[in-house]
Design a protein around this motif. Structure first.
Motif, PDB file in Angstrom:
ATOM      1  N   ASN A   1       1.073  -0.564  -0.048  1.00  0.00           N
ATOM      2  CA  ASN A   1       0.305  -0.098   0.215  1.00  0.00           C
ATOM      3  C   ASN A   1       0.541   1.490  -0.145  1.00  0.00           C
ATOM      4  O   ASN A   1       1.688   1.331   1.392  1.00  0.00           O
ATOM      5  CB  ASN A   1      -0.709   0.196   1.138  1.00  0.00           C
ATOM      6  CG  ASN A   1      -2.099   1.447   1.173  1.00  0.00           C
ATOM      7  OD1 ASN A   1      -1.972   2.363   0.477  1.00  0.00           O
ATOM      8  ND2 ASN A   1      -2.957   1.122   1.992  1.00  0.00           N
TER       9      ASN A   1
ATOM     10  N   ARG B   1      -6.237   2.498 -14.594  1.00  0.00           N
ATOM     11  CA  ARG B   1      -7.316   2.467 -14.025  1.00  0.00           C
ATOM     12  C   ARG B   1      -7.002   2.148 -12.510  1.00  0.00           C
ATOM     13  O   ARG B   1      -6.932   2.164 -11.381  1.00  0.00           O
ATOM     14  CB  ARG B   1      -8.508   3.305 -14.259  1.00  0.00           C
ATOM     15  CG  ARG B   1      -9.446   3.608 -12.981  1.00  0.00           C
ATOM     16  CD  ARG B   1     -10.162   4.420 -13.305  1.00  0.00           C
ATOM     17  NE  ARG B   1     -10.330   5.741 -14.614  1.00  0.00           N
ATOM     18  CZ  ARG B   1     -10.735   6.801 -14.748  1.00  0.00           C
ATOM     19  NH1 ARG B   1     -10.027   7.166 -13.303  1.00  0.00           N
ATOM     20  NH2 ARG B   1      -9.923   7.544 -15.906  1.00  0.00           N
ATOM     21  N   LYS B   2      -7.708   0.468 -13.069  1.00  0.00           N
ATOM     22  CA  LYS B   2      -7.850  -0.642 -12.112  1.00  0.00           C
ATOM     23  C   LYS B   2      -6.420  -0.745 -11.388  1.00  0.00           C
ATOM     24  O   LYS B   2      -6.425  -0.906  -9.929  1.00  0.00           O
ATOM     25  CB  LYS B   2      -8.421  -1.591 -12.331  1.00  0.00           C
ATOM     26  CG  LYS B   2      -8.563  -2.769 -11.326  1.00  0.00           C
ATOM     27  CD  LYS B   2      -9.506  -3.948 -12.194  1.00  0.00           C
ATOM     28  CE  LYS B   2      -9.781  -4.787 -11.015  1.00  0.00           C
ATOM     29  NZ  LYS B   2     -10.251  -6.218 -11.762  1.00  0.00           N
TER      30      LYS B   2
ATOM     31  N   HIS C   1      -4.950   1.484  -8.305  1.00  0.00           N
ATOM     32  CA  HIS C   1      -5.678   1.365  -7.655  1.00  0.00           C
ATOM     33  C   HIS C   1      -5.532   0.752  -6.878  1.00  0.00           C
ATOM     34  O   HIS C   1      -5.457   0.430  -5.383  1.00  0.00           O
ATOM     35  CB  HIS C   1      -8.069   1.588  -8.183  1.00  0.00           C
ATOM     36  CG  HIS C   1      -8.626   2.367  -8.545  1.00  0.00           C
ATOM     37  ND1 HIS C   1      -9.585   2.452  -8.908  1.00  0.00           N
ATOM     38  CD2 HIS C   1      -8.410   4.334  -8.937  1.00  0.00           C
ATOM     39  CE1 HIS C   1      -9.938   3.905  -9.883  1.00  0.00           C
ATOM     40  NE2 HIS C   1      -8.524   4.779  -8.820  1.00  0.00           N
ATOM     41  N   GLN C   2      -5.260  -0.144  -7.211  1.00  0.00           N
ATOM     42  CA  GLN C   2      -4.848  -0.955  -7.217  1.00  0.00           C
ATOM     43  C   GLN C   2      -3.589  -1.152  -6.293  1.00  0.00           C
ATOM     44  O   GLN C   2      -3.266  -0.616  -5.066  1.00  0.00           O
ATOM     45  CB  GLN C   2      -4.468  -2.761  -7.792  1.00  0.00           C
ATOM     46  CG  GLN C   2      -5.687  -3.213  -7.762  1.00  0.00           C
ATOM     47  CD  GLN C   2      -5.356  -4.804  -8.987  1.00  0.00           C
ATOM     48  OE1 GLN C   2      -3.900  -4.835  -9.254  1.00  0.00           O
ATOM     49  NE2 GLN C   2      -6.118  -5.259  -8.885  1.00  0.00           N
TER      50      GLN C   2
ATOM     51  N   PRO D   1      -4.770   2.065  -2.798  1.00  0.00           N
ATOM     52  CA  PRO D   1      -6.160   2.029  -2.264  1.00  0.00           C
ATOM     53  C   PRO D   1      -6.706   3.229  -1.314  1.00  0.00           C
ATOM     54  O   PRO D   1      -6.472   2.698  -0.414  1.00  0.00           O
ATOM     55  CB  PRO D   1      -5.362   0.290  -1.472  1.00  0.00           C
ATOM     56  CG  PRO D   1      -4.533   0.638  -1.575  1.00  0.00           C
ATOM     57  CD  PRO D   1      -3.225   1.374  -2.091  1.00  0.00           C
ATOM     58  N   SER D   2      -6.884   4.225  -1.866  1.00  0.00           N
ATOM     59  CA  SER D   2      -7.308   4.963  -1.311  1.00  0.00           C
ATOM     60  C   SER D   2      -8.232   5.820  -2.201  1.00  0.00           C
ATOM     61  O   SER D   2      -8.499   6.389  -2.966  1.00  0.00           O
ATOM     62  CB  SER D   2      -6.349   6.254  -0.883  1.00  0.00           C
ATOM     63  OG  SER D   2      -6.238   7.848  -0.433  1.00  0.00           O
ATOM     64  N   ALA D   3      -9.604   6.071  -1.174  1.00  0.00           N
ATOM     65  CA  ALA D   3     -10.805   6.575  -1.468  1.00  0.00           C
ATOM     66  C   ALA D   3     -10.227   8.803  -1.902  1.00  0.00           C
ATOM     67  O   ALA D   3     -11.286   8.962  -2.523  1.00  0.00           O
ATOM     68  CB  ALA D   3     -11.892   6.506  -0.368  1.00  0.00           C
TER      69      ALA D   3
ATOM     70  N   TYR E   1      -7.994  11.860 -10.094  1.00  0.00           N
ATOM     71  CA  TYR E   1      -6.923  12.186 -11.089  1.00  0.00           C
ATOM     72  C   TYR E   1      -6.743  13.036 -12.418  1.00  0.00           C
ATOM     73  O   TYR E   1      -8.060  13.142 -12.523  1.00  0.00           O
ATOM     74  CB  TYR E   1      -6.989  10.524 -11.720  1.00  0.00           C
ATOM     75  CG  TYR E   1      -6.173   9.369 -10.417  1.00  0.00           C
ATOM     76  CD1 TYR E   1      -5.026   8.827 -11.206  1.00  0.00           C
ATOM     77  CD2 TYR E   1      -7.564   9.019  -9.565  1.00  0.00           C
ATOM     78  CE1 TYR E   1      -4.723   8.017 -10.134  1.00  0.00           C
ATOM     79  CE2 TYR E   1      -6.633   7.664  -8.992  1.00  0.00           C
ATOM     80  CZ  TYR E   1      -5.682   6.955  -9.218  1.00  0.00           C
ATOM     81  OH  TYR E   1      -5.459   6.127  -8.482  1.00  0.00           O
TER      82      TYR E   1
ATOM     83  N   THR F   1      -5.781  -6.157 -15.286  1.00  0.00           N
ATOM     84  CA  THR F   1      -4.941  -5.312 -15.809  1.00  0.00           C
ATOM     85  C   THR F   1      -3.412  -5.211 -16.274  1.00  0.00           C
ATOM     86  O   THR F   1      -3.332  -6.857 -16.767  1.00  0.00           O
ATOM     87  CB  THR F   1      -4.674  -4.658 -14.571  1.00  0.00           C
ATOM     88  OG1 THR F   1      -3.696  -5.773 -14.416  1.00  0.00           O
ATOM     89  CG2 THR F   1      -5.345  -4.394 -13.306  1.00  0.00           C
TER      90      THR F   1
END
Length: 506
Positions: free
Chosen positions: A237, A259-260, A263-264, A267-269, A273, A397
């Motif tokens: 992370n 994008r995915k 996100h991996q 991993p932050s909400a 971007y 991905t």
């Protein structure tokens, strides 16, 4: 206190952005007048009567549209150090870009005006919009991790230590104003290293302890750096390493397929971007709305725009339209005149407008990079959207991809064919047939010409997916001396040359 002053200075740009949003045509007319006035005593300016400061329609009649090849005899003289050829004075910096699948590099002039009135002004705009939309990131309180290329001696002036060529990212970093250098990492001696593997390793080690709040670079190469940072930190992370990270400024390739994966890795909400369109020829557009991927065309940055409709791309005497004449949804090739001395220059990129008030665009591809071997007219925008859809449907991905035609000699009329997709996966699909089916279905949904050719497999058979070995695309780039920086793999081609070269890379 310094960061507070920087924030105030940067946010002053918001009123300038609003001005060209509200008065686009007046701003563009003023840009054209200023360009002609500045260049009136150059060789080019005298040849085309720039002292008259004619308006857009007459300017288009007087001055021819030029490709790089058309301008090269004069650009070569500029490279050799001649003064007052295309722009006043002597140009010292050049952005080196392949631009097409040709081996020969392009050398685009980067004048002082292009740096300060185009690139750095746009950089302030981007920073102002980021601080407006994402105030919680406090981007000027930490560091922006910039990942770019390198520069070297001018090959036509090897003994002139002041004249350099390189990736536009390296040219910009080397000449950054003090305020921008203050918030950037890593130091130039690392950022401009020319050996890519060493650069990644040394940068990753250097930034482990930095307060990185913003990432800036090409997605494909940023992934490599992030993975190495995670390995060194012993975590999966990146927020464990940089807890204040909140923004990625990306460009050069469409972000959808990546994008995915980001996100991996992040991993932050609270991660945001923002896309920028910063070509070797100029900083042309940027994402100005958090909830939209459309790019705001930058109109007061020393670039005058014309637009070539698709039906004019191959015309013997192509006719452009002005900004006030463009229509939503149509595809245009960009024609630009710039404060770097490019005049009615065919940059090679194609765009379509999504808004006329203000003027916002999406990049649809390149005039030379598309698939149309069988009348299917697949553009890069279609390809990247289809790959993104297939990734989403298969929990996959993608690292990189390219596509080319397949010709089937056994077809009765000799015209039946297909497409081969060479894709390197970061996370491979469990079912490659499902991935291919979604790719095909999405292309049919997006592109009526492709759909018509695929009807009952009459002209096009289903696409063929070839899974590339890990590192296959990087080996090809390394073999061509184009590893890292702004270099990227051509997505689409009407020949099989690129795809076959990548397959044979070892």
């Amino acid at each position: 206190m310094l960061n507070s002053v920087l924030t105030w200075a940067v946010q002053r740009r918001l009123s300038n952005i609003e001005h060209f949003r509200q008065h686009p045509h007046e701003v563009q007319r003023e840009v054209l007048r200023n360009l002609q006035h500045t260049a009136k005593n150059t060789e080019w300016g005298r040849q085309y009567g720039y002292a008259d400061k004619v308006a857009g329609p007459e300017f288009a009649q007087r001055v021819p549209i030029s490709s790089y090849e058309d301008l090269y005899p004069m650009l070569e003289r500029v490279l050799r150090g001649e003064r007052d050829v295309l722009w006043p004075g002597q140009v010292q910096w050049f952005a080196k870009s392949s631009g097409t699948t040709n081996d020969r590099s392009k050398y685009i002039p980067v004048t002082r005006e292009a740096l300060h009135e185009c690139n750095y002004r746009a950089g302030r705009d981007m920073t102002a919009l980021a601080t407006l939309h994402y105030p919680e990131v406090k981007i000027l309180d930490g560091k922006t991790l910039s990942l770019g290329g390198t520069h070297m001696s001018n090959p036509l002036r090897p003994h002139d230590s002041h004249s350099r060529v390189g990736d536009v990212s390296a040219v910009i970093m080397q000449n950054l104003p003090a305020w921008a250098e203050h918030v950037r990492t890593p130091p130039l001696e690392l950022a401009l290293l020319d050996e890519w593997e060493e650069k990644i390793e040394r940068i990753a080690r250097h930034v482990l302890q930095a307060d990185v709040r913003v990432l800036a670079g090409v997605p494909t190469w940023m992934i490599v750096l992030l993975r190495r940072v995670l390995e060194l930190a012993g975590t999966d992370n990146i927020m464990d390493v940089w807890p204040h990270l909140g923004l990625f400024l990306h460009g050069a390739v469409a972000f959808g397929p990546y994008r995915k994966l980001f996100h991996q890795l992040i991993p932050s909400a609270h991660m945001h971007y923002q896309e920028v369109y910063n070509a070797s020829e100029g900083y042309l557009a940027l994402q100005d709305q958090p909830d939209s991927e459309d790019l705001l065309l930058l109109l007061n940055h020393g670039v005058y725009y014309e637009f070539l409709p698709a039906d004019q791309w191959d015309a013997p005497e192509p006719r452009t339209v002005l900004l006030e004449q463009v229509e939503i949804g149509k595809s245009y090739a960009l024609i630009i005149s710039t404060n770097a001395g490019l005049w009615r220059y065919k940059i090679g990129d194609t765009v379509r407008f999504t808004s006329l008030a203000p003027y916002r665009i999406r990049i649809t591809g390149r005039t030379k990079h598309f698939l149309n071997a069988f009348g299917e007219e697949v553009v890069i925008e279609n390809a990247e959207a289809a790959v993104a859809a297939a990734c989403h449907a298969t929990n996959t991905t993608v690292r990189d991809f390219t596509a080319a035609p397949i010709y089937f000699a056994g077809a009765a009329d000799g015209s039946r064919g297909g497409h081969q997709w060479l894709i390197e996966f970061s996370t491979p699909p469990q079912d490659t047939d499902h991935f291919t089916a979604v790719l095909d279905a999405t292309l049919r949904q997006l592109n009526s010409d492709y759909d018509a050719k695929r009807h009952r497999d009459i002209a096009l058979v289903p696409p063929v997916l070839t899974v590339a070995a890990p590192g296959q695309f990087e080996r090809w780039l390394a073999h061509r001396g184009k590893l890292g920086g702004q270099h990227k793999v051509p997505r689409l081609s009407n020949s099989r040359e690129v795809l076959e070269e990548i397959l044979s890379a070892i």
